[in-house]
Design an enzyme around this catalytic site. Structure first.
Site, PDB file in Angstrom:
ATOM      1  N   ASP A 193       0.860  -1.185   0.000  1.00 24.31           N
ATOM      2  CA  ASP A 193       0.000   0.000   0.000  1.00 24.31           C
ATOM      3  C   ASP A 193       0.898   1.238   0.000  1.00 24.31           C
ATOM      4  O   ASP A 193       1.536   1.542   1.004  1.00 24.31           O
ATOM      5  CB  ASP A 193      -0.914  -0.009   1.235  1.00 24.31           C
ATOM      6  CG  ASP A 193      -1.918   1.145   1.228  1.00 24.31           C
ATOM      7  OD1 ASP A 193      -1.736   2.097   0.443  1.00 24.31           O
ATOM      8  OD2 ASP A 193      -2.888   1.089   2.004  1.00 24.31           O
TER       9      ASP A 193
ATOM     10  N   ASP B  52      -1.793   6.281  -6.565  1.00 24.77           N
ATOM     11  CA  ASP B  52      -2.134   5.200  -5.641  1.00 24.77           C
ATOM     12  C   ASP B  52      -2.127   3.874  -6.392  1.00 24.77           C
ATOM     13  O   ASP B  52      -2.503   3.815  -7.556  1.00 24.77           O
ATOM     14  CB  ASP B  52      -3.519   5.451  -5.033  1.00 24.77           C
ATOM     15  CG  ASP B  52      -3.871   4.413  -3.972  1.00 24.77           C
ATOM     16  OD1 ASP B  52      -3.031   4.170  -3.085  1.00 24.77           O
ATOM     17  OD2 ASP B  52      -4.970   3.840  -4.020  1.00 24.77           O
TER      18      ASP B  52
END
Ligand SMILES: *[C@@H]1O[C@H](CO)[C@@H](O)[C@H](O)[C@H]1NC(C)=O
Ligand SMILES: *[C@@H]1O[C@H](CO)[C@@H](O)[C@H](O)[C@H]1NC(C)=O
Ligand SMILES: *[C@@H]1O[C@H](CO)[C@@H](O)[C@H](O)[C@H]1NC(C)=O
Ligand SMILES: *[C@@H]1O[C@H](CO)[C@@H](O)[C@H](O)[C@H]1NC(C)=O
Ligand SMILES: *[C@@H]1O[C@H](CO)[C@@H](O)[C@H](O)[C@H]1NC(C)=O
Ligand SMILES: *[C@@H]1O[C@H](CO)[C@@H](O)[C@H](O)[C@H]1NC(C)=O
Ligand SMILES: *[C@@H]1O[C@H](CO)[C@@H](O)[C@H](O)[C@H]1NC(C)=O
Length: 427
Positions: A108, A307
């Site tokens: 992440d 992201d």
């Protein structure tokens, strides 16, 4: 053409030889959850339409979560059963302890936490790390400087630094611990992480979490002398059979020549990688978008981030509508249809060759593979971007998603405060 069938099964698994021994020095393989040899890969019977809808709904909750992070809200407005990263898209192999225990962890890029599912953990559903087998394991004590960096630490009467972490709809309970982390051939002694003792809810990925955000106790901050806050990744194309990309840690093996844009810092959310998106062109035409749609504002969290947890680039409504309308205008009289969150789909060939994101100092031109998603049969093609659905005050964040990044090397170079992009066939 084939498309990604999104995963949503959480099963028990063993860490088999998912990651080949091509790893060297500071380069790790990044595995897509749909990789043929990944043990958690689901056997899905979903139709193309259903799997696309599934991906879209996962994206919506992830974007809502990132918006919440960006605006520094305390609680996450997540509907029950919705997901943040429970179904992570990318996995890396790490080794924890002495002797090394291999674990596959969810990557992440916009989170600081390193959360390892530890043995005896209540509610952890995958391979766990058994700290009693490791000769280098230590609990971090309550008075230590690391413990004071953890929010919600709970030291009442205990010597070990215990903390609770709300993560979407999960309530994670962990002890702060240290052990040797081995990534590819690099050993990181006394790496500090959360040894997860129990978890509720469905948001925390079963694999645990390896965050590459840049906050104080993050992996990036802890490995400053080894990697100097520098890493790059190349996300594989979903259509390739291997589905493996790479994560390169440290300045040593990075491209020397790379176009780049300044990294912006939101001091309230240091872990998010903000950039300055200034305009978007569809083909050669620069789309008219009000500058406010892109404005960076640390107070509200507004702006644009990269992201890897969001699949499809999500733009605030005025930006998305302008891009979509220009796209449709250029498609002329062809009949437009919709599919779930995608509202610009066609059954005729798409005549638009490229879409360009114009960042401060850098243009990132996307070929069709990076902005069109095709149905399995090839009969339907959609513009693979979406509008932020919320329509409320939260709708301030543009997110460049993984579909748009695949087959590009994305360099995060914090000493030079820049984000670089280079085309690369990484799969
Ligand atoms: C960890 O969880 C176990 C149950 O799995 C519980 O017995 C134990 O007290 C917990 N330890 C801490 C430090 O919370
Ligand atoms: C952890 O390792 C210890 C020592 O080898 C062993 O006794 C214990 O059964 C292991 N626990 C689990 C859950 O595997
Ligand atoms: C670490 O703390 C846990 C929970 O308090 C305890 O069960 C364990 O024995 C400790 N391990 C070491 C190596 O001190
Ligand atoms: C999370 O767990 C802690 C400790 O068990 C508890 O105090 C807290 O109320 C829980 N929070 C939620 C939202 O369930
Ligand atoms: C790791 O931490 C332990 C306990 O604090 C300490 O004894 C040891 O020297 C440290 N090792 C390294 C390599 O820093
Ligand atoms: C990190 O990189 C910067 C710029 O390349 C350099 O000036 C600095 O000395 C490096 N720091 C370390 C700890 O290697
Ligand atoms: C990006 O593309 C636009 C339009 O083609 C051009 O005017 C601009 O100079 C380019 N910017 C960079 C940094 O190359």
């Amino acid at each position: 053409m084939r498309i990604l069938i999104f995963s949503f099964a959480i099963l028990f698994f063993s860490v088999a030889n998912v990651v080949s021994n091509q790893e060297q020095d500071s380069t790790l393989q990044i595995i897509h959850v749909n990789h043929p040899s990944y043990p958690l890969r689901p056997k899905t019977t979903l139709s193309w339409e259903d799997s696309v809808l599934q991906m879209q709904s996962n994206d919506e909750s992830r974007v809502r979560y990132l918006s919440m992070l960006a605006s520094a809200r305390q609680t996450v407005p997540i509907a029950s059963g919705s997901q943040i990263t429970k179904n992570p898209t990318y996995i890396i192999k790490v080794n924890v302890g002495t002797p090394a225990q291999p674990l596959l962890m969810a990557l992440d890029t916009n989170n600081d936490a390193a959360l390892v599912p530890c043995h005896m953990c209540l509610g952890c559903s995958s391979t766990t790390f058994n700290s009693t087998k490791s000769s280098t394991f230590n609990n971090v004590t309550c008075g230590s400087p690391q413990c004071s960096q953890v929010s919600n630490s709970n030291c009442g009467g205990k010597t070990s630094c215990h903390f609770n972490l709300p993560y979407g709809n999960s309530n994670v309970s962990a002890n702060l611990a240290q052990d040797t982390l081995t990534l590819a051939n690099n050993h990181i002694p006394n790496f500090t992480f959360g040894c997860v003792n129990s978890t509720t809810g469905t948001s925390l990925p079963a694999q645990g979490l390896m965050g590459l955000g840049r906050g104080p106790l993050s992996f990036i901050s802890q490995t400053l002398t080894l990697y100097n806050s520098t890493f790059s990744y190349c996300l594989p194309n979903y259509k390739s059979s291997g589905f493996t990309g790479s994560l390169k840690l440290g300045p040593k093996f990075q491209p020397i020549q790379i176009k780049s844009t300044p990294l912006l810092k939101n001091s309230r959310r240091p872990s998010l990688y903000y950039v300055d998106l200034k305009a978007i062109s569809v083909g050669a035409n620069v789309v008219k978008i009000p500058p406010s749609a892109f404005a960076f504002d640390p107070n509200t969290g507004a702006g644009t981030i990269f992201d890897t947890g969001v699949q499809f680039t999500t733009l605030v409504m005025p930006a998305y509508v302008a891009v979509r309308d220009e796209f449709r205008r250029r498609m002329g009289k062809a009949t437009v249809s919709s599919l779930g969150g995608f509202d610009t789909c066609y059954t005729v060939p798409i005549t638009i060759p490229s879409i360009t994101f114009m960042f401060q100092g850098m243009n990132m031109t996307l070929a069709q593979d990076n902005f069109l998603i095709h149905s399995t049969s090839g009969s339907t093609t959609c513009l693979a971007m979406a509008a932020e659905m919320d329509g409320s005050v939260n709708s301030v964040l543009n997110v460049i998603g993984s579909f748009q990044q695949q087959n590009h090397r994305i360099l995060i170079d914090q000493p030079k405060s820049r984000l670089g992009v280079a085309w690369e066939r990484c799969s």
